[in-house]
Write a protein that holds these residues in place. Structure first.
Motif, short mmCIF file in Angstrom:
data_model
loop_
_atom_site.label_atom_id
_atom_site.label_comp_id
_atom_site.label_asym_id
_atom_site.label_seq_id
_atom_site.Cartn_x
_atom_site.Cartn_y
_atom_site.Cartn_z
N UNK A 130 25.64 -9.30 34.56
CA UNK A 130 24.91 -10.44 35.10
C UNK A 130 25.63 -10.96 36.34
N UNK A 131 24.85 -11.25 37.35
CA UNK A 131 25.40 -11.81 38.59
C UNK A 131 25.77 -13.27 38.36
N UNK A 132 26.69 -13.76 39.18
CA UNK A 132 27.06 -15.17 39.11
C UNK A 132 25.88 -16.02 39.58
N UNK A 133 25.68 -17.13 38.91
CA UNK A 133 24.60 -18.03 39.28
C UNK A 133 24.83 -18.59 40.69
N UNK A 134 23.81 -18.52 41.54
CA UNK A 134 23.92 -19.15 42.86
C UNK A 134 23.64 -20.65 42.71
N UNK A 135 24.60 -21.36 42.14
CA UNK A 135 24.43 -22.74 41.70
C UNK A 135 23.87 -23.65 42.78
N UNK A 136 24.36 -23.52 44.00
CA UNK A 136 23.89 -24.39 45.08
C UNK A 136 22.38 -24.21 45.31
N UNK A 137 21.92 -22.96 45.33
CA UNK A 137 20.49 -22.70 45.51
C UNK A 137 19.68 -23.15 44.30
N UNK A 138 20.18 -22.90 43.11
CA UNK A 138 19.49 -23.32 41.89
C UNK A 138 19.33 -24.83 41.88
N UNK A 139 20.38 -25.54 42.27
CA UNK A 139 20.31 -27.00 42.32
C UNK A 139 19.37 -27.48 43.44
N UNK A 140 19.49 -26.87 44.60
CA UNK A 140 18.67 -27.26 45.75
C UNK A 140 17.18 -27.08 45.45
N UNK A 141 16.82 -26.01 44.77
CA UNK A 141 15.42 -25.72 44.48
C UNK A 141 14.95 -26.31 43.16
N UNK A 142 15.83 -27.01 42.47
CA UNK A 142 15.50 -27.68 41.21
C UNK A 142 14.94 -26.70 40.17
N UNK A 143 15.49 -25.51 40.13
CA UNK A 143 15.02 -24.47 39.20
C UNK A 143 15.07 -24.93 37.74
N UNK A 144 16.13 -25.65 37.41
CA UNK A 144 16.34 -26.03 36.02
C UNK A 144 15.43 -27.18 35.58
N UNK A 145 14.62 -27.72 36.49
CA UNK A 145 13.64 -28.72 36.09
C UNK A 145 12.59 -28.08 35.19
N UNK A 146 12.30 -26.80 35.41
CA UNK A 146 11.24 -26.11 34.65
C UNK A 146 11.75 -24.91 33.83
N UNK A 147 12.83 -24.27 34.29
CA UNK A 147 13.34 -23.05 33.67
C UNK A 147 14.67 -23.31 32.99
N UNK A 148 14.98 -22.48 32.01
CA UNK A 148 16.32 -22.41 31.44
C UNK A 148 16.73 -20.95 31.45
N UNK A 149 17.95 -20.69 31.11
CA UNK A 149 18.42 -19.32 31.12
C UNK A 149 17.77 -18.47 30.04
N UNK A 150 17.67 -19.01 28.81
CA UNK A 150 17.29 -18.15 27.71
C UNK A 150 16.18 -18.65 26.79
N UNK A 151 15.57 -19.80 27.10
CA UNK A 151 14.50 -20.30 26.23
C UNK A 151 13.39 -20.89 27.10
N UNK A 152 12.14 -20.66 26.74
CA UNK A 152 11.07 -21.25 27.53
C UNK A 152 11.14 -22.78 27.47
N UNK A 153 10.82 -23.40 28.58
CA UNK A 153 10.81 -24.86 28.64
C UNK A 153 9.45 -25.24 29.21
N UNK A 154 9.37 -25.74 30.42
CA UNK A 154 8.08 -25.97 31.06
C UNK A 154 7.53 -24.68 31.66
#
Length: 114
Positions: free
Chosen positions: A27-51
């Motif tokens: 697994x690649x390292x998470x590009x945390x800055x991009x993930x935060x900037x794009x608010x990915x975790x507002x709808x997605x999680x790593x391993x379980x469906x959310x929104x």
């Protein structure tokens, strides 16, 4: 004696191949800055469906699909219709602003490594 040496060489070669393939699939390292900037975790999680589907679900669904990476990068940059449930990928302006082709590629490479 020759068979013993060949067996040792074969075991060593297999060990190297296994280590190399595991590193390539790691697994690649998470590009945390991009993930935060794009608010990915507002709808997605790593391993379980959310929104929206989890990153693992996305990787499982599209792994081995021709042109999937390009399609996902485009969807990430432009938004797009729902492929899971009723929620579409929001437009970039709704997620944190425009995303360069390189940044979209970085994010999709990371998702596909899940």
């Amino acid at each position: 004696m020759i068979r013993a040496r060949l067996s040792v060489l074969l075991v060593c070669a297999c060990s190297v191949l296994l280590a190399t393939s595991q590193t390539a699939l790691a697994q690649r390292n998470e590009p945390t800055e991009l993930v935060d900037q794009q608010h990915c975790m507002f709808c997605h999680t790593s391993d379980a469906p959310f929104l929206a589907p989890s990153f693992h679900q996305i990787a499982d669904r599209y792994r081995g699909v021709p042109n999937a990476t390009a399609m996902l990068e485009h969807k990430l940059r432009m938004g797009g219709r729902a492929h899971w449930g009723d929620m579409a990928m929001p437009l970039p302006a709704e997620r944190g602003g425009p995303l360069s082709a390189q940044d979209a590629h970085t994010l999709i490479e990371w998702v596909m490594s899940q």
